[in-house]
Design an enzyme around this catalytic site. Structure first.
Site, PDB file in Angstrom:
ATOM      1  N   GLU A 286      79.963  63.003  64.554  1.00 13.43           N
ATOM      2  CA  GLU A 286      80.278  62.450  63.226  1.00 13.43           C
ATOM      3  C   GLU A 286      81.507  63.197  62.739  1.00 13.43           C
ATOM      4  OE1 GLU A 286      81.126  61.874  59.787  1.00 13.43           O
ATOM      5  OE2 GLU A 286      79.435  63.145  59.219  1.00 13.43           O
ATOM      6  N   CYS A 320      82.172  64.145  53.986  1.00 11.26           N
ATOM      7  CA  CYS A 320      82.831  63.127  54.810  1.00 11.26           C
ATOM      8  C   CYS A 320      82.651  61.748  54.195  1.00 11.26           C
ATOM      9  CB  CYS A 320      82.304  63.161  56.242  1.00 11.26           C
ATOM     10  SG  CYS A 320      80.515  63.175  56.357  1.00 11.26           S
TER      11      CYS A 320
END
Length: 515
Positions: A286, A320
């Site tokens: 990720e 994020c």
């Protein structure tokens, strides 16, 4: 069938009892600051002269802890220990491994405020963000334990007469877990327990900015009954220890959360078959985002402004999933911009000693310098309408910052800043807004604020992100409710907290027996 898990409730700090309990936890943690933390290899504590010194990013003079650093020799011992422990651990029943996670979750739940207080100190998190981080760590343990009990039975497949067929899952093998500092407990815990509960052994290399909270969690797993060698705690340099673990021929799986630059480097290294390697390595990655809040001309404009501000400035934009871009229909652009600026200027910032501080520091000097350099770029590319100042004299503080009138292809609208900066761009219509929202290399989260049902249906198909939200902010995914992971260069779309995440840590095996 296992009873579905309802996520851990968040603490209401407007309740006097809760506030006092958290203050007591902070005081307890302050009394423990500055301790030394050892490595853990094959159940043995190892102290090294070389230390990672973890500091409070809101107060650089305050040392949270000194954590021993692993080197390649220690990393090799850890790999061998994990490989040896694998033979026993993978044969534990799914239920037994799940029960260990249930015990660990119970331990953390009893000490919830203590762990959140460490997040306040080591990551500079505001109380609500720290509380949510700890709650998510509990969620991961509870959810994955339940998932594993179900998966332990395998999946149903067909059998013919005189034939019995089974479809079961086996562990991938030795796993290297490299979590980030921004969700220093939740993601660290989630990415560590997922391979554990699926029968893999783990080498945990925490982020160098937040190794103390990881050390505390390792102690919890030991208390819960994890056998020696099943999890090895090996903080250290990415280039020295991280690369060594990724490259090792005994490594079967790498789980990484962090930057695009590091993630793609790991992906490339893992693809190379090393001498003596007898399998292809799996990578779960990720790698960040450049996430957009889209506002059309039918939107509730108050809701739109609130969604933009919350998405951009929660935990100082160090997510994020943070909404670092807003693309707004030209007919409502000025009104939304004015409201965003007003809300931004009302936000409180400072050391997170009290529950009413909305925004704390950024994580360290490197982050501070990077974000401030982007603010200078923003002044050239757009119009600064709020914030823009920083102060790193005591801690690493940067005002919540808003830039207006950015070109969709500008650096500010394309590059991940990872700080409290949001950039606004005008769109001519909804088609143009979606085109701009999709124009980066990332595809993690996005939000659309609209009262137009046709726009909602269009965005479902044409907004290319892994997590899409309507009429709310684009952060705050909850385990089991919003499985999390992105498209494009945001990663492998490995949906953490989702129904198929654990399978990524295992190998499917078909067993057929003739009668």
């Amino acid at each position: 069938m296992v009873v579905p898990y309802k996520h851990e409730p968040f603490t209401d700090f407007t309740v006097d009892e809760n506030r006092k309990a958290f203050e007591a936890a902070l005081k307890k943690v302050e009394g423990e600051l500055g301790k030394d933390y050892d490595l853990l290899v094959d159940g043995e504590r190892i102290s090294t002269d070389d230390k990672i010194v973890s500091i409070n990013p809101a107060n650089k003079e305050e040392v949270v802890g000194r954590v021993s650093k692993a080197n390649q020799d220690i990393a090799e011992k850890a790999i061998q220990a994990a490989d040896k422990a694998l033979e026993g651990w993978r044969k534990w029943s799914a239920r037994a491994r799940a029960d260990l996670l249930f015990r660990a979750a119970a331990i953390v739940r009893r000490r919830k405020h203590e762990f959140s207080a460490y997040l306040v100190k080591e990551a500079g998190k505001p109380w609500k963000e720290a509380d949510a981080d700890t709650a998510e760590a509990i969620d991961f343990m509870e959810y994955y334990a339940r998932q594993m009990i179900d998966l332990g039975e395998g999946k149903p497949i067909n059998s013919r007469p005189n034939e019995h067929n089974r479809y079961v899952y086996t562990p991938a093998g030795v796993s290297v877990v490299i979590p980030p500092w921004n969700f220093a407990f939740a993601i660290m815990a989630g990415t560590a327990v997922a391979p554990l509960v699926t029968g893999n052994t783990v080498l945990l290399k925490p982020a160098s900015a937040t190794p103390v909270i990881a050390a505390k969690f390792v102690e919890v797993l030991e208390e819960a009954g994890l056998p020696k060698g099943v999890l090895n705690y090996v903080p250290g340099s990415g280039k020295e220890v991280g690369d060594y673990l990724v490259d090792h021929p005994k490594t079967a799986l790498i789980s990484f959360t962090g930057s695009l630059e590091v993630g793609t480097r790991i992906y490339e290294r893992a693809a190379k078959v090393q001498p003596g390697q007898k399998h292809l390595k799996k990578v779960i990655a990720e790698m960040g985002g450049k996430d957009t809040v889209v506002v059309d001309d039918t939107a509730d404009l108050e809701l739109a402004a609130e969604a933009i501000v919350v998405s951009a400035f929660g935990f100082s934009g160090q997510k994020c999933s943070a909404g670092s871009r807003a693309v707004i229909h030209q007919d409502v652009y000025d009104e939304v911009l004015d409201r965003v600026v007003k809300l931004t200027k009302e936000l409180s910032m400072g050391e997170t000693k009290k529950p009413d501080v909305y925004m704390g520091p950024v994580i360290d000097q490197g982050a501070y310098d990077k974000i401030m350099s982007y603010i200078e770029i923003g002044k050239e590319e757009g119009r600064l309408v709020a914030g823009g100042k920083g102060d790193d004299s005591k801690g690493f503080f940067i005002e919540p910052t808003v830039f207006a009138d950015l070109h969709p292809e500008s650096r500010m609208q394309q590059e991940e800043i990872f700080g409290p900066v949001v950039c606004l761009t005008k769109a001519t219509d909804f088609d143009n807004a979606l085109e701009i929202a999709n124009n980066t290399e990332y595809g993690l989260t996005g939000a659309v604020i609209t009262n137009n049902r046709e726009h909602i249906e269009r965005a479902k198909e044409d907004f290319h992100v892994g997590n899409l939200y309507f009429n709310r902010n684009c952060t705050g995914a909850i385990v089991g409710y919003h499985p999390f992971g992105g498209f494009k260069m945001s990663g492998t779309d490995s949906k953490a907290g989702g129904p198929d995440y654990l399978i990524l840590h295992m190998q499917a095996k078909t067993i057929s027996e003739m009668y």
